[in-house]
Write a protein that holds these residues in place. Structure first.
Motif, mmCIF file in Angstrom:
data_model
loop_
_atom_site.group_PDB
_atom_site.id
_atom_site.type_symbol
_atom_site.label_atom_id
_atom_site.label_comp_id
_atom_site.label_asym_id
_atom_site.label_seq_id
_atom_site.Cartn_x
_atom_site.Cartn_y
_atom_site.Cartn_z
ATOM 1 N N ARG A 1 0.744 -1.087 -0.128
ATOM 2 C CA ARG A 1 -0.030 -0.059 -0.052
ATOM 3 C C ARG A 1 0.909 1.247 0.111
ATOM 4 O O ARG A 1 0.817 2.361 -0.722
ATOM 5 N N GLU B 1 2.349 1.763 -3.250
ATOM 6 C CA GLU B 1 1.654 2.233 -4.284
ATOM 7 C C GLU B 1 1.192 3.700 -4.074
ATOM 8 O O GLU B 1 1.211 4.448 -5.195
ATOM 9 N N MET B 2 0.984 4.003 -2.815
ATOM 10 C CA MET B 2 0.674 5.631 -2.635
ATOM 11 C C MET B 2 2.120 6.312 -2.887
ATOM 12 O O MET B 2 1.968 7.526 -3.564
ATOM 13 N N GLN C 1 4.566 15.205 -6.242
ATOM 14 C CA GLN C 1 4.345 15.440 -4.702
ATOM 15 C C GLN C 1 5.520 14.484 -4.140
ATOM 16 O O GLN C 1 5.359 13.695 -3.371
ATOM 17 N N ALA D 1 3.903 10.278 -9.157
ATOM 18 C CA ALA D 1 3.481 10.513 -10.667
ATOM 19 C C ALA D 1 3.063 12.133 -10.662
ATOM 20 O O ALA D 1 2.986 12.606 -11.743
ATOM 21 N N ARG D 2 2.566 12.490 -9.482
ATOM 22 C CA ARG D 2 1.699 14.122 -9.269
ATOM 23 C C ARG D 2 3.042 14.931 -8.807
ATOM 24 O O ARG D 2 2.685 16.201 -8.710
ATOM 25 N N HIS E 1 5.962 7.899 2.333
ATOM 26 C CA HIS E 1 5.508 6.598 2.087
ATOM 27 C C HIS E 1 6.577 5.444 1.862
ATOM 28 O O HIS E 1 6.561 4.348 2.132
ATOM 29 N N ASP F 1 5.676 14.016 -0.251
ATOM 30 C CA ASP F 1 4.512 12.886 0.301
ATOM 31 C C ASP F 1 5.114 11.662 -0.248
ATOM 32 O O ASP F 1 4.710 10.589 0.534
ATOM 33 N N ALA F 2 5.476 11.343 -1.517
ATOM 34 C CA ALA F 2 6.101 10.174 -2.072
ATOM 35 C C ALA F 2 7.464 9.709 -1.190
ATOM 36 O O ALA F 2 7.262 8.494 -0.664
ATOM 37 N N ARG G 1 4.181 5.801 -5.324
ATOM 38 C CA ARG G 1 4.061 5.786 -6.860
ATOM 39 C C ARG G 1 3.097 6.925 -7.317
ATOM 40 O O ARG G 1 3.419 7.817 -8.195
ATOM 41 N N ASP G 2 1.925 6.927 -6.499
ATOM 42 C CA ASP G 2 0.758 7.805 -7.047
ATOM 43 C C ASP G 2 1.515 9.362 -6.713
ATOM 44 O O ASP G 2 1.172 10.089 -7.537
ATOM 45 N N PHE G 3 1.940 9.440 -5.604
ATOM 46 C CA PHE G 3 2.587 10.983 -5.355
ATOM 47 C C PHE G 3 3.507 11.294 -6.110
ATOM 48 O O PHE G 3 3.559 12.062 -6.649
#
Length: 463
Positions: free
Chosen positions: A43, A46-47, A56, A53-54, A63, A59-60, A49-51
């Motif tokens: 989890r 994944e979070m 951020q 990509a944006r 995690h 925040d990345a 990777r999401d941050f």
């Protein structure tokens, strides 16, 4: 069927069965915990990777920290976190993570190439070269690795040239060469500190401040860097910023032999300066003047601290209507600061005009009112003064003196009850003086940028 307590075989079998069941339960618990832990790690990844990509990055990073703590043996997690550190410019942490990846998986070429990139940006040419040679042995046609490898030789040669130029005392040329080198090595503490020292040699202290701040961000634990930065800021008269930097030094080493005594000195000076500025804002001009004098006595050997003190005196003496002394202090301040802004020059010229005016006629003093007096207060004071000094009330020589006084009183009323004439007078001109136009200003107001209600405001700026 009742259990026979004397059947020792049955008791032993029961104990063995209980032990087996206990181990089964523990194993099931651990399997569940491991599954939950792995799910949690996934989890976080994944979070992250999401941050990422944006864009951020912070925040990345949070995690990826959690994922590394959950599975400290996963080389890919370290690699992902190291990549974020790289993007954030946190060179030391990036190197640490990429090195950990290579400990766990020595043949991971991508991590070695990334570490080489960080080393090159740090100006660590030897380690960058070593890593890139390994990468190129495994992948001779890697375009990024080949491009970076081609830069190492010229960059190293330019650094040697910089050292030679600095030793020969050609500081301006050294700055140009170091600036060019920093395009390839922006995270080099050594190169950036060298440029800061060169800026100091040519007297560009604010440029040196910028470089020393970068040095401190890159090294993060440089007490000497914070001390040097604090000293420069103090020397340019910014005691507040100097205090902030010296506190960073003490945060790293509370008993630092240079930072601690310097901190005590700055704290005392800054306290006096801040209190004097506050007194000026609150129109306690006597306290402001006392603070300015104290500041000069506290640090007579640091010109820009003395300048701050005399600047305060210049401003507050004017506001306190001590114009003669104000002119002296303003000139002393400008003498310290060799290249004042036009506003400062205008200010001292204005102070001189106000002084001359005071030597002739001061309409506020004639009526006995403050410079902040309202029109109603001025008219009331005029009536009182006119009644007292009306020529019909006097005889002989006293009558001639009263006539002169009465003329001045009438002139004061004319000027101070007319907004435009009062504005001119507050700017240092006597609108009733026939010689006032000889300065080339005519009947206008060349000092429209000064605030109404005080003779003028001095503005001193650093270039």
């Amino acid at each position: 069927m009742l259990l026979n307590l004397h059947d020792t075989g049955s008791i032993a079998d029961n104990r063995r069965l209980g032990t087996v069941l206990l181990f089964i339960l523990i194993e099931l618990f651990l399997d569940g915990a491991e599954s939950a832990s792995q799910a949690e790690i996934e989890r976080h990844l994944e979070m992250g990777r999401d941050f990422l990509a944006r864009g951020q990055l912070s925040d990345a990073l949070t995690h990826y920290h959690a994922a590394v703590e959950g599975d400290p043996s996963n080389y890919l997690t370290y690699f992902k976190r190291g990549t974020v550190y790289f993007a954030l410019g946190k060179a030391k942490f990036a190197v640490s993570d990429f090195s950990r990846v290579l400990e766990l998986k020595p043949d991971f070429t991508a991590a070695r190439a990334q570490r080489a990139s960080v080393f090159l940006k740090m100006g660590d040419f030897d380690n960058a070269e070593t890593d890139l040679m390994v990468v190129l042995r495994h992948d001779p046609h890697n375009p990024d690795a080949n491009q970076q490898y081609s830069r190492i030789g010229p960059a190293r040669d330019q650094w040697y040239l910089c050292v030679d130029v600095m030793e020969r005392g050609d500081y301006t040329t050294a700055i140009a060469l170091l600036t060019q080198l920093l395009e390839y090595c922006p995270w080099s503490v050594e190169i950036r500190e060298a440029r800061a020292q060169m800026y100091l040699r040519i007297g560009d202290r604010m440029a040196a401040v910028s470089d020393f701040r970068s040095v401190n961000r890159l090294s993060q634990d440089s007490t000497d860097g914070y001390y040097q930065l604090s000293r420069i800021l103090y020397d340019v008269g910014d005691s507040g910023a100097a205090l902030k930097e010296i506190r960073e030094c003490l945060r790293l080493d509370p008993e630092h032999k240079d930072c601690f005594p310097f901190y005590k000195k700055i704290k005392k000076v800054d306290k006096v300066y801040v209190e004097a500025q506050l007194a000026r804002e609150e129109q306690r001009y006597g306290d402001c003047i006392a603070g300015g004098e104290k500041l000069i006595k506290l640090e007579p050997d640091v010109p820009m601290i003395v300048y701050n003190g005399k600047q305060l005196l210049c401003s507050c003496l004017v506001k306190d209507e001590q114009f003669t002394t104000a002119v002296t202090r303003c000139r002393e301040a400008l003498d310290i600061y060799s290249d004042p802004e036009v506003m400062s020059k205008d200010g001292i010229e204005h102070a001189q005009r106000v002084q001359k005016q005071a030597e002739r006629r001061d309409y506020y003093k004639i009526l006995g009112v403050k410079r902040s007096a309202t029109k109603q207060e001025i008219v009331k004071a005029y009536r009182k003064a006119a009644q007292k000094w009306h020529p019909d009330n006097f005889q002989g020589d006293e009558k001639k003196m009263a006539e002169k006084k009465f003329i001045d009183i009438a002139a004061a009323k004319e000027v101070l009850t007319d907004p435009e004439k009062r504005k001119q007078f507050d700017a240092g001109q006597d609108p009733l003086d026939p010689e006032a136009g000889r300065n080339g200003f005519g009947g206008g107001n060349p000092f429209h940028h000064f605030h109404h209600g005080s003779p003028f405001q001095f503005k001193f700026h650093f270039t």
